[in-house]
Design a protein around this motif. Structure first.
Motif, PDB file in Angstrom:
ATOM      1  N   UNK A 188      35.671 -33.146 -31.875  1.00  0.00           N
ATOM      2  CA  UNK A 188      35.109 -32.514 -30.672  1.00  0.00           C
ATOM      3  C   UNK A 188      33.772 -31.937 -31.090  1.00  0.00           C
ATOM      4  N   UNK A 189      32.758 -32.169 -30.285  1.00  0.00           N
ATOM      5  CA  UNK A 189      31.477 -31.528 -30.587  1.00  0.00           C
ATOM      6  C   UNK A 189      30.927 -30.898 -29.316  1.00  0.00           C
ATOM      7  N   UNK A 190      30.159 -29.835 -29.511  1.00  0.00           N
ATOM      8  CA  UNK A 190      29.612 -29.125 -28.360  1.00  0.00           C
ATOM      9  C   UNK A 190      28.285 -28.493 -28.725  1.00  0.00           C
ATOM     10  N   UNK A 191      27.269 -28.780 -27.925  1.00  0.00           N
ATOM     11  CA  UNK A 191      26.002 -28.076 -28.048  1.00  0.00           C
ATOM     12  C   UNK A 191      26.285 -26.628 -27.670  1.00  0.00           C
ATOM     13  N   UNK A 192      25.668 -25.697 -28.388  1.00  0.00           N
ATOM     14  CA  UNK A 192      26.002 -24.285 -28.147  1.00  0.00           C
ATOM     15  C   UNK A 192      25.412 -23.759 -26.848  1.00  0.00           C
ATOM     16  N   UNK A 193      24.494 -24.503 -26.247  1.00  0.00           N
ATOM     17  CA  UNK A 193      23.655 -23.928 -25.188  1.00  0.00           C
ATOM     18  C   UNK A 193      24.333 -23.611 -23.860  1.00  0.00           C
ATOM     19  N   UNK A 194      25.648 -23.763 -23.769  1.00  0.00           N
ATOM     20  CA  UNK A 194      26.302 -23.460 -22.486  1.00  0.00           C
ATOM     21  C   UNK A 194      27.180 -22.211 -22.651  1.00  0.00           C
ATOM     22  N   UNK A 195      28.374 -22.403 -23.208  1.00  0.00           N
ATOM     23  CA  UNK A 195      29.304 -21.284 -23.333  1.00  0.00           C
ATOM     24  C   UNK A 195      29.125 -20.509 -24.630  1.00  0.00           C
ATOM     25  N   UNK A 196      28.472 -21.119 -25.606  1.00  0.00           N
ATOM     26  CA  UNK A 196      28.369 -20.492 -26.926  1.00  0.00           C
ATOM     27  C   UNK A 196      27.007 -19.841 -27.156  1.00  0.00           C
ATOM     28  N   UNK A 197      26.088 -20.016 -26.206  1.00  0.00           N
ATOM     29  CA  UNK A 197      24.834 -19.281 -26.305  1.00  0.00           C
ATOM     30  C   UNK A 197      23.563 -20.064 -26.533  1.00  0.00           C
ATOM     31  N   UNK A 198      23.077 -20.107 -27.795  1.00  0.00           N
ATOM     32  CA  UNK A 198      21.706 -20.597 -28.018  1.00  0.00           C
ATOM     33  C   UNK A 198      21.550 -22.114 -27.919  1.00  0.00           C
ATOM     34  N   UNK A 199      20.370 -22.549 -27.543  1.00  0.00           N
ATOM     35  CA  UNK A 199      20.041 -23.979 -27.532  1.00  0.00           C
ATOM     36  C   UNK A 199      19.660 -24.408 -28.957  1.00  0.00           C
ATOM     37  N   UNK A 200      19.838 -25.697 -29.233  1.00  0.00           N
ATOM     38  CA  UNK A 200      19.349 -26.237 -30.509  1.00  0.00           C
ATOM     39  C   UNK A 200      20.342 -26.165 -31.656  1.00  0.00           C
ATOM     40  N   UNK A 201      21.623 -26.007 -31.333  1.00  0.00           N
ATOM     41  CA  UNK A 201      22.653 -25.899 -32.372  1.00  0.00           C
ATOM     42  C   UNK A 201      23.927 -26.549 -31.839  1.00  0.00           C
ATOM     43  N   UNK A 202      24.605 -27.310 -32.667  1.00  0.00           N
ATOM     44  CA  UNK A 202      25.836 -27.985 -32.216  1.00  0.00           C
ATOM     45  C   UNK A 202      26.980 -27.693 -33.179  1.00  0.00           C
ATOM     46  N   UNK A 203      28.138 -27.431 -32.598  1.00  0.00           N
ATOM     47  CA  UNK A 203      29.354 -27.239 -33.400  1.00  0.00           C
ATOM     48  C   UNK A 203      30.116 -28.559 -33.391  1.00  0.00           C
ATOM     49  N   UNK A 204      30.473 -29.056 -34.565  1.00  0.00           N
ATOM     50  CA  UNK A 204      31.250 -30.292 -34.668  1.00  0.00           C
ATOM     51  C   UNK A 204      32.584 -29.943 -35.329  1.00  0.00           C
ATOM     52  N   UNK A 205      33.674 -30.311 -34.678  1.00  0.00           N
ATOM     53  CA  UNK A 205      35.010 -30.080 -35.235  1.00  0.00           C
ATOM     54  C   UNK A 205      35.597 -31.460 -35.546  1.00  0.00           C
ATOM     55  N   UNK A 206      35.776 -31.730 -36.817  1.00  0.00           N
ATOM     56  CA  UNK A 206      36.172 -33.089 -37.203  1.00  0.00           C
ATOM     57  C   UNK A 206      37.398 -33.073 -38.113  1.00  0.00           C
ATOM     58  N   UNK A 207      38.322 -33.992 -37.842  1.00  0.00           N
ATOM     59  CA  UNK A 207      39.517 -34.104 -38.682  1.00  0.00           C
ATOM     60  C   UNK A 207      39.072 -34.530 -40.076  1.00  0.00           C
ATOM     61  N   UNK A 208      39.529 -33.780 -41.076  1.00  0.00           N
ATOM     62  CA  UNK A 208      39.007 -33.953 -42.438  1.00  0.00           C
ATOM     63  C   UNK A 208      39.130 -35.384 -42.963  1.00  0.00           C
ATOM     64  N   UNK A 209      40.250 -36.055 -42.648  1.00  0.00           N
ATOM     65  CA  UNK A 209      40.458 -37.384 -43.219  1.00  0.00           C
ATOM     66  C   UNK A 209      39.439 -38.403 -42.690  1.00  0.00           C
ATOM     67  N   UNK A 210      38.758 -38.075 -41.597  1.00  0.00           N
ATOM     68  CA  UNK A 210      37.791 -39.027 -41.043  1.00  0.00           C
ATOM     69  C   UNK A 210      36.435 -38.970 -41.742  1.00  0.00           C
ATOM     70  N   UNK A 211      36.252 -37.921 -42.535  1.00  0.00           N
ATOM     71  CA  UNK A 211      34.934 -37.753 -43.166  1.00  0.00           C
ATOM     72  C   UNK A 211      34.627 -38.873 -44.158  1.00  0.00           C
ATOM     73  N   UNK A 212      35.681 -39.517 -44.665  1.00  0.00           N
ATOM     74  CA  UNK A 212      35.462 -40.577 -45.659  1.00  0.00           C
ATOM     75  C   UNK A 212      35.068 -41.907 -45.053  1.00  0.00           C
ATOM     76  N   UNK A 213      35.049 -41.969 -43.750  1.00  0.00           N
ATOM     77  CA  UNK A 213      34.716 -43.244 -43.123  1.00  0.00           C
ATOM     78  C   UNK A 213      33.227 -43.615 -43.218  1.00  0.00           C
ATOM     79  N   UNK A 214      32.378 -42.617 -43.398  1.00  0.00           N
ATOM     80  CA  UNK A 214      30.929 -42.879 -43.364  1.00  0.00           C
ATOM     81  C   UNK A 214      30.533 -43.817 -44.484  1.00  0.00           C
TER      82      UNK A 214
END
Ligand SMILES: Cc1ncc(COP(=O)(O)O)c(C=O)c1O
Length: 366
Positions: free
Chosen positions: A194-220
């Protein structure tokens, strides 16, 4: 208040209304951060103070959003459009394709970004309905071998949202939750990312929170430059290069306020209450206001509406501004009107808008 001191109430979709308490607390802390003798922008990102603050921010976000323990939380610079591009680079292994559910403007941007660098296909599309509804998950045709299935949980431009988040999909579910994360309870355990730009409910523009399942990080794939790879950001605790510290601090201030106000349950309740107030006002005058989104798929954060014609829309905007209510323009790609009410919008703000909408309708000849 009058003159330059007068504070407007903004219903903008992109730069949200901030609670007065957050602005005051941030203003006080900006020049003097926690007895360090430094102003916030003077805090080095390699200092102990910064590491502590970042841990606090991440911990608070995890608690508030209900992030499962096997997820990595990344705080990345730039808006969610950056993640439209990074997502396929990180998750689509060579030889695989990615599926997308097309539900509006931002979903299309995400799909186009994926298509620019490899195979991607549509599992469902709401385009034939003018994006007035979200195709029901039973109708999605998901490729079981897809690297992931991408959805947009709330469509900021068309004012629709996914009522339910499906379970047991054949491909890992990935969501752009920019406009509804922390505005309502989303079951984060159902999403691989799940990812979300902070500029709506979390406040500032220009920043994104990414929540990623750890096992998927090795796919890159290995050939990716480190700065584009989530795994490297995770390993460096979101400090792979110099992070946007001031933005992250502001995000932290907003999260602190959300927690003090009662957390996600309270944000969810307020979202429903604000939307009820404003939709009721609009529905009370069907001769003046039109609501293009299908009732059952309506967003409770972006209320999209129109009057009978563009000239009346413009009249409404001018009258609203005179009452201190701004940011009600629809997205430039669709026109019309839109009231965006994110976490920082007080219930009293929705009431002010509703009474204005009643008043405008009553004096506007049918
Ligand atoms: C759902 C959604 N996704 C993505 C974006 C793009 O945000 P940015 O321009 O900050 O990249 C927006 C902007 O409003 C949005 O509402």
């Amino acid at each position: 208040m009058s003159g330059p001191e007068r504070r407007l109430l903004t219903f903008s979709a992109g730069a949200p209304h901030w609670p007065d308490e957050v602005l005051a607390a941030a203003a006080a802390e900006f020049t003097a951060f926690r007895g360090t003798g430094l102003a916030v922008p003077e805090l080095g990102h390699r200092t102990r103070e910064w590491a502590t603050l970042q841990e606090e921010i991440e911990g608070r976000f995890r608690r508030l959003a209900g992030v499962p323990g096997d997820r990595e939380v990344l705080l990345l610079p730039g808006g969610p459009t950056w993640q439209f591009a990074l997502l396929p680079m990180n998750l689509r292994s060579p030889g695989t394709s990615a599926d997308y559910v097309l539900t509006g403007h931002w979903a299309r941007k995400a799909f186009d970004a994926a298509r620019a660098t490899g195979p991607a296909r549509l599992a469902a599309s709401g385009e034939a309905d003018g994006f007035s509804r979200v195709p029901s998950p039973e109708t999605w045709q998901v490729d079981p071998s897809a690297a992931y299935l991408h959805v947009t949980t709330n469509n900021t431009v068309y004012g629709t949202w996914m009522r339910e988040i499906p379970v047991d999909l054949p491909a890992p579910l990935v969501a752009d939750a920019t406009s509804d994360l922390l505005a309502r309870r989303l079951p984060l355990e159902r999403f691989a990312v799940v990812y979300a730009g902070a500029q709506k409910n979390l406040g500032p523009t220009g920043l994104t929170v990414v929540v990623v399942r750890r096992d998927l990080l090795d796919r890159a794939p290995g050939g990716l430059p480190p700065i584009l790879r989530w795994r490297d950001h995770a390993a460096a605790r979101s400090r792979l290069n110099t992070p946007p510290t001031v933005l992250a601090w502001l995000l932290g201030r907003m999260l602190e306020w959300i927690e003090e106000e009662g957390g996600l349950d309270e944000m969810d309740r307020r979202t429903r209450e604000r939307a009820r107030i404003v939709y009721e006002a609009l529905e009370a005058h069907p001769d003046v206001y039109r609501l293009p989104a299908a009732r059952e798929d309506r967003s409770l954060v972006n209320v999209v509406f129109r009057t009978r014609d563009d000239a009346t829309d413009r009249e409404l905007l001018a009258a609203a501004r005179a009452r201190g209510l701004v940011g009600l323009e629809g997205h430039r790609s669709v026109g019309g009107l839109r009231a965006s009410m994110y976490a920082g919008m007080p219930i009293a703000g929705a009431r002010r808008l509703a009474s204005f909408l009643h008043e405008f309708a009553e004096r506007s000849p049918a």
